[in-house]
Design an enzyme around this catalytic site. Sequence first.
Site, PDB file in Angstrom:
ATOM      1  N   LYS A 153       0.888  -1.374   0.059  1.00  0.00           N
ATOM      2  CA  LYS A 153       0.091   0.179  -0.159  1.00  0.00           C
ATOM      3  C   LYS A 153       0.933   1.075   0.271  1.00  0.00           C
ATOM      4  CE  LYS A 153      -4.200  -1.989   2.358  1.00  0.00           C
ATOM      5  NZ  LYS A 153      -3.720  -3.288   2.154  1.00  0.00           N
ATOM      6  N   ILE A 154       1.931   1.299   0.848  1.00  0.00           N
ATOM      7  CA  ILE A 154       2.716   2.607   0.846  1.00  0.00           C
ATOM      8  C   ILE A 154       3.517   2.479  -0.269  1.00  0.00           C
ATOM      9  CG2 ILE A 154       4.585   3.740   2.241  1.00  0.00           C
ATOM     10  CD1 ILE A 154       3.546   2.312   4.487  1.00  0.00           C
ATOM     11  N   ASP A 173       9.560  -6.963  -5.103  1.00  0.00           N
ATOM     12  CA  ASP A 173       8.565  -7.603  -4.235  1.00  0.00           C
ATOM     13  C   ASP A 173       8.484  -9.005  -4.533  1.00  0.00           C
ATOM     14  OD1 ASP A 173       6.938  -7.500  -2.108  1.00  0.00           O
ATOM     15  OD2 ASP A 173       5.910  -5.615  -2.485  1.00  0.00           O
ATOM     16  N   PRO A 205       8.487  -4.523   5.201  1.00  0.00           N
ATOM     17  CA  PRO A 205       8.575  -4.658   6.591  1.00  0.00           C
ATOM     18  C   PRO A 205       9.829  -5.204   6.922  1.00  0.00           C
ATOM     19  CG  PRO A 205       7.371  -6.464   5.527  1.00  0.00           C
ATOM     20  CD  PRO A 205       7.642  -5.468   4.416  1.00  0.00           C
ATOM     21  N   SER A 232      10.805   3.152   6.262  1.00  0.00           N
ATOM     22  CA  SER A 232      10.409   1.955   6.612  1.00  0.00           C
ATOM     23  C   SER A 232      10.518   1.553   8.026  1.00  0.00           C
ATOM     24  CB  SER A 232      10.453   0.814   5.569  1.00  0.00           C
ATOM     25  OG  SER A 232       9.744  -0.248   6.063  1.00  0.00           O
ATOM     26  N   ARG A 233      11.668   0.887   8.141  1.00  0.00           N
ATOM     27  CA  ARG A 233      12.433   0.291   9.364  1.00  0.00           C
ATOM     28  C   ARG A 233      13.825   0.453   9.150  1.00  0.00           C
ATOM     29  NH1 ARG A 233       8.159   1.021  10.949  1.00  0.00           N
ATOM     30  NH2 ARG A 233       6.888  -0.462  12.231  1.00  0.00           N
ATOM     31  N   ASP A 257      14.209   8.313   7.771  1.00  0.00           N
ATOM     32  CA  ASP A 257      13.305   8.509   8.998  1.00  0.00           C
ATOM     33  C   ASP A 257      13.316   7.605  10.021  1.00  0.00           C
ATOM     34  OD1 ASP A 257      11.239  10.178  10.164  1.00  0.00           O
ATOM     35  OD2 ASP A 257       9.902   8.558   9.510  1.00  0.00           O
ATOM     36  N   GLU A 262      17.501   3.137  16.875  1.00  0.00           N
ATOM     37  CA  GLU A 262      16.813   4.159  17.286  1.00  0.00           C
ATOM     38  C   GLU A 262      15.950   3.935  18.569  1.00  0.00           C
ATOM     39  OE1 GLU A 262      12.315   4.048  15.368  1.00  0.00           O
ATOM     40  OE2 GLU A 262      14.040   4.176  13.894  1.00  0.00           O
ATOM     41  N   HIS A 294      11.414   9.436  13.034  1.00  0.00           N
ATOM     42  CA  HIS A 294      10.512   8.289  12.547  1.00  0.00           C
ATOM     43  C   HIS A 294       9.121   9.008  12.762  1.00  0.00           C
ATOM     44  CE1 HIS A 294       9.636   3.785  13.281  1.00  0.00           C
ATOM     45  NE2 HIS A 294       8.791   4.404  12.561  1.00  0.00           N
TER      46      HIS A 294
END
Length: 332
Positions: A153-154, A173, A205, A232-233, A257, A262, A294
């Site tokens: 979705k993102i 993907d 993810p 994302s992460r 971000d 973190e 973040h």
Amino acid sequence: MEILAFGVQADEKPLIEKAFSGLHDVRCLDVFLTEVTARIAAGHEIVSTSVNADLGEGVLSTLAAGGTKLIAQRSTGFNNIDLDVAERLGLTVARVSYYSPYSVAEFAWTLAMAVNRRIVRASNRTRDFDFRLDGLMGRDLRGRTVGVLGTGKIGEAFTRIAHGFGMRLLGWDVAENPACLELGMRYVDKERLLAESDLVSLHVPLLPATRHLLDAAALRTMRDDAILVNSSRGGLVDTDALVAELRAGRFTGVGLDVYEAEAGLFFVDRSLEVVDDDVLARLMTFPNVVVTSHQAYYTVDAVGQIIATTVQNVLDYTAGRRSENVLVPAAS
């Protein structure tokens, strides 16, 4: 019943309190859930946590011993939760499986444009009334290639914006997104995507299989003048390897971000302390790197959806219902 919410930002508190009004009492704490703070939850059947909470075995054991039965995490990601331990302890775990993808996608583009057009450097200069253009030259994005790692979705929302810029679209993907294909995206292997892209953005993810998806070898595959964005992460990028590439003078810009270490840093004020994270400190010294805290998800729309879903997760739990948001069901 009083719900204890950890890691609540000042902007979030009135929204959470309003959302639970008339349903359950809620106590919002600005401290994050750790092995030290977990004892505060004693006597609370329901605990709500943020994405940077420590939900490893030690914390989960303390929560379970204190009577906690439900952990309602206010995020989509759950890589911070030991689900096997939670199940063994009889804890129900729920998350927010969906919220506005546009918040993150738009912020990823904000970072991309900030590093491409040297916005931070320009803003700092003009505050000192220095209006020179030296070192501020960017690039048109139209006609250039964007590589999107993760087209859920993102990633799809990010791709739609890229399509609006008139860019060539490459995707990677485990499954192709029909909507991205309609926009003209071509799916290729990761190595080709990295080698051909002027801009690479991460939207996958964090799982064991994706940790350090961009390791030293992958980063070396990227173009010397590429832009890298990660909203994302943090664990998707090998930060030590990234610093090494930046020290070698590679990459036009990097927008981050998220950061793999973190936890304990982001979402809190450390401005009056000595931060002993040498890797993060080194990242901050590069003029072509922008690091934010973040905040990609942090819009009224997205946070509103996150809170509404968290409330529903609590109501489903108290009513004995199970939804798609449940990661670990109630013990039978």
